[in-house]
Design a protein around this motif. Structure first.
Motif, short mmCIF file in Angstrom:
data_model
loop_
_atom_site.label_atom_id
_atom_site.label_comp_id
_atom_site.label_asym_id
_atom_site.label_seq_id
_atom_site.Cartn_x
_atom_site.Cartn_y
_atom_site.Cartn_z
N THR A 1 1.77 9.97 -0.12
CA THR A 1 2.01 9.64 -1.53
C THR A 1 0.69 9.45 -2.26
O THR A 1 0.52 9.93 -3.39
CB THR A 1 2.86 8.36 -1.64
OG1 THR A 1 4.09 8.55 -0.95
CG2 THR A 1 3.15 8.02 -3.10
N MET A 2 -0.26 8.76 -1.63
CA MET A 2 -1.56 8.56 -2.26
C MET A 2 -2.28 9.89 -2.45
O MET A 2 -2.92 10.11 -3.49
CB MET A 2 -2.41 7.60 -1.44
CG MET A 2 -3.80 7.38 -2.01
SD MET A 2 -3.81 6.71 -3.71
CE MET A 2 -3.76 4.94 -3.38
N ARG B 1 -8.21 4.45 -2.33
CA ARG B 1 -7.73 3.55 -1.27
C ARG B 1 -8.47 2.21 -1.32
O ARG B 1 -7.87 1.15 -1.15
CB ARG B 1 -7.92 4.20 0.09
CG ARG B 1 -6.77 5.05 0.57
CD ARG B 1 -5.49 4.27 0.68
NE ARG B 1 -4.44 5.01 1.35
CZ ARG B 1 -3.16 4.86 1.10
NH1 ARG B 1 -2.74 4.01 0.17
NH2 ARG B 1 -2.25 5.54 1.76
N TYR C 1 6.12 4.80 -8.32
CA TYR C 1 6.58 4.90 -6.93
C TYR C 1 7.68 3.86 -6.66
O TYR C 1 8.70 4.17 -6.04
CB TYR C 1 5.40 4.69 -5.98
CG TYR C 1 5.79 4.76 -4.52
CD1 TYR C 1 6.00 5.98 -3.90
CD2 TYR C 1 5.95 3.59 -3.76
CE1 TYR C 1 6.36 6.05 -2.56
CE2 TYR C 1 6.30 3.66 -2.42
CZ TYR C 1 6.51 4.89 -1.83
OH TYR C 1 6.87 4.94 -0.50
N ASP C 2 7.47 2.64 -7.13
CA ASP C 2 8.43 1.56 -6.88
C ASP C 2 9.78 1.80 -7.55
O ASP C 2 10.81 1.31 -7.08
CB ASP C 2 7.86 0.22 -7.34
CG ASP C 2 6.68 -0.23 -6.50
OD1 ASP C 2 6.54 0.27 -5.37
OD2 ASP C 2 5.90 -1.08 -6.96
N GLU D 1 -7.30 0.39 -4.41
CA GLU D 1 -5.94 -0.09 -4.17
C GLU D 1 -5.95 -1.35 -3.30
O GLU D 1 -5.24 -2.33 -3.58
CB GLU D 1 -5.12 1.00 -3.48
CG GLU D 1 -3.66 0.58 -3.20
CD GLU D 1 -2.96 1.55 -2.29
OE1 GLU D 1 -1.78 1.84 -2.53
OE2 GLU D 1 -3.59 2.02 -1.30
N PHE E 1 8.07 11.89 -5.39
CA PHE E 1 6.84 11.46 -6.09
C PHE E 1 5.91 12.64 -6.24
O PHE E 1 5.66 13.36 -5.29
CB PHE E 1 6.15 10.34 -5.32
CG PHE E 1 4.93 9.79 -6.03
CD1 PHE E 1 5.04 8.68 -6.86
CD2 PHE E 1 3.70 10.41 -5.89
CE1 PHE E 1 3.92 8.17 -7.51
CE2 PHE E 1 2.58 9.91 -6.55
CZ PHE E 1 2.71 8.79 -7.36
N HIS F 1 1.71 2.95 -8.86
CA HIS F 1 2.57 2.08 -8.05
C HIS F 1 3.89 1.81 -8.76
O HIS F 1 4.96 1.77 -8.12
CB HIS F 1 1.85 0.76 -7.76
CG HIS F 1 1.03 0.81 -6.51
ND1 HIS F 1 1.50 0.40 -5.28
CD2 HIS F 1 -0.24 1.22 -6.29
CE1 HIS F 1 0.58 0.56 -4.36
NE2 HIS F 1 -0.51 1.05 -4.95
N LYS G 1 11.73 8.36 -2.69
CA LYS G 1 10.27 8.34 -2.73
C LYS G 1 9.66 9.72 -2.48
O LYS G 1 8.51 9.97 -2.85
CB LYS G 1 9.71 7.35 -1.69
CG LYS G 1 10.31 5.96 -1.75
CD LYS G 1 10.05 5.26 -3.06
CE LYS G 1 10.53 3.82 -3.04
NZ LYS G 1 10.45 3.16 -4.35
N GLN H 1 0.83 -1.20 0.00
CA GLN H 1 0.00 0.00 0.00
C GLN H 1 0.87 1.25 0.00
O GLN H 1 1.90 1.31 0.69
CB GLN H 1 -0.90 -0.01 1.24
CG GLN H 1 -1.96 1.07 1.25
CD GLN H 1 -2.83 0.97 2.50
OE1 GLN H 1 -2.34 0.75 3.60
NE2 GLN H 1 -4.13 1.12 2.31
N LEU H 2 0.48 2.25 -0.77
CA LEU H 2 1.22 3.51 -0.80
C LEU H 2 1.07 4.26 0.52
O LEU H 2 0.01 4.19 1.15
CB LEU H 2 0.71 4.41 -1.92
CG LEU H 2 0.95 3.97 -3.37
CD1 LEU H 2 0.21 4.91 -4.31
CD2 LEU H 2 2.42 3.94 -3.69
#
Length: 215
Positions: free
Chosen positions: A10-11, A137, A206-207, A140, A215, A203, A212, A5-6
């Motif tokens: 970030t989300m 959310r 982000y990965d 996700e 972002f 995602h 991070k 989960q972010l």
């Protein structure tokens, strides 16, 4: 493959960014910049077929959202995509279009071409329907964990069950989730489409970031 989960901040950034592109004209402007690179207002205006004042207003909003950047060359100001995020969204929606239409070219890595205007408009309108923190959310979580009931989603998101139920109904009405009944429980699952593609894209970006925080 989405696995973690972010973080909350970030989300929220992702939702803010994607909500700015949930507008047909802004999405077409970003698409033009993605395909053509840095361009002047007049070049963008001619390409999207809108009045220059409206294009300028959209560019201003995109700049405020850090989705485009500017550079002056002589008398002209050139706009370009500010970061990888909008470009990565186009990679995903082009491939989605390729799968939907069996168009081989759109499935090729690195292939850049304009999507049909009605498809771009559909994508923007679809994004507008799920560009909300709580909805994303939930989507996700379903992408991460698979089919789940309301109690499981509520517990995982530390939310209120009535609130989760209301959002699930909206997501179901808009075709973003499907549900089935098993005894007294209703289980929800994410459907395929722009919403799933966008989350996977967010995602993926982000990965791949070493820092991070950018972002």
């Amino acid at each position: 493959m989405v696995s973690t989960q972010l973080p909350e901040d970030t989300m929220k950034k992702a939702v803010r960014g994607i909500s700015y592109i949930s507008h047909p004209l802004r999405l077409r402007i970003l698409e033009f910049l993605d395909v053509n690179g840095a361009s002047s207002v007049s070049e963008i205006t001619k390409a999207v077929g809108e009045e220059q004042v409206i294009v300028s207003q959209s560019l201003k909003k995109l700049r405020e959202a850090n989705l485009v950047k500017t550079k002056r060359k002589g008398l002209f100001i050139y706009y370009d995509i500010c970061e990888e995020y909008p470009a990565s969204i186009f990679v995903c929606i082009r491939k989605l279009f390729g799968y939907m239409t069996d168009n081989f070219y759109f499935l090729m890595d690195g292939y850049k071409a304009f999507l049909p205007k009605d498809y771009t408009t559909m994508v923007a309108n679809q994004i507008k329907l799920f560009a909300n923190y709580d909805k994303m959310r939930i989507l996700e979580f379903l992408l991460l964990k698979g089919e789940s009931n309301v109690s499981e989603i509520t517990e995982a998101l530390h939310s209120e069950q009535i609130k989760v139920s209301q959002y699930l109904k909206r997501l179901k009405d808009d075709g973003f989730v499907a549900c089935r009944r098993d005894g007294r429980f209703i289980f929800y699952s994410i459907t395929k489409g722009v919403h799933m593609t966008a989350l996977q894209c967010i995602h993926k970006r982000y990965d791949t970031l070493e820092n991070k925080d950018v972002f």
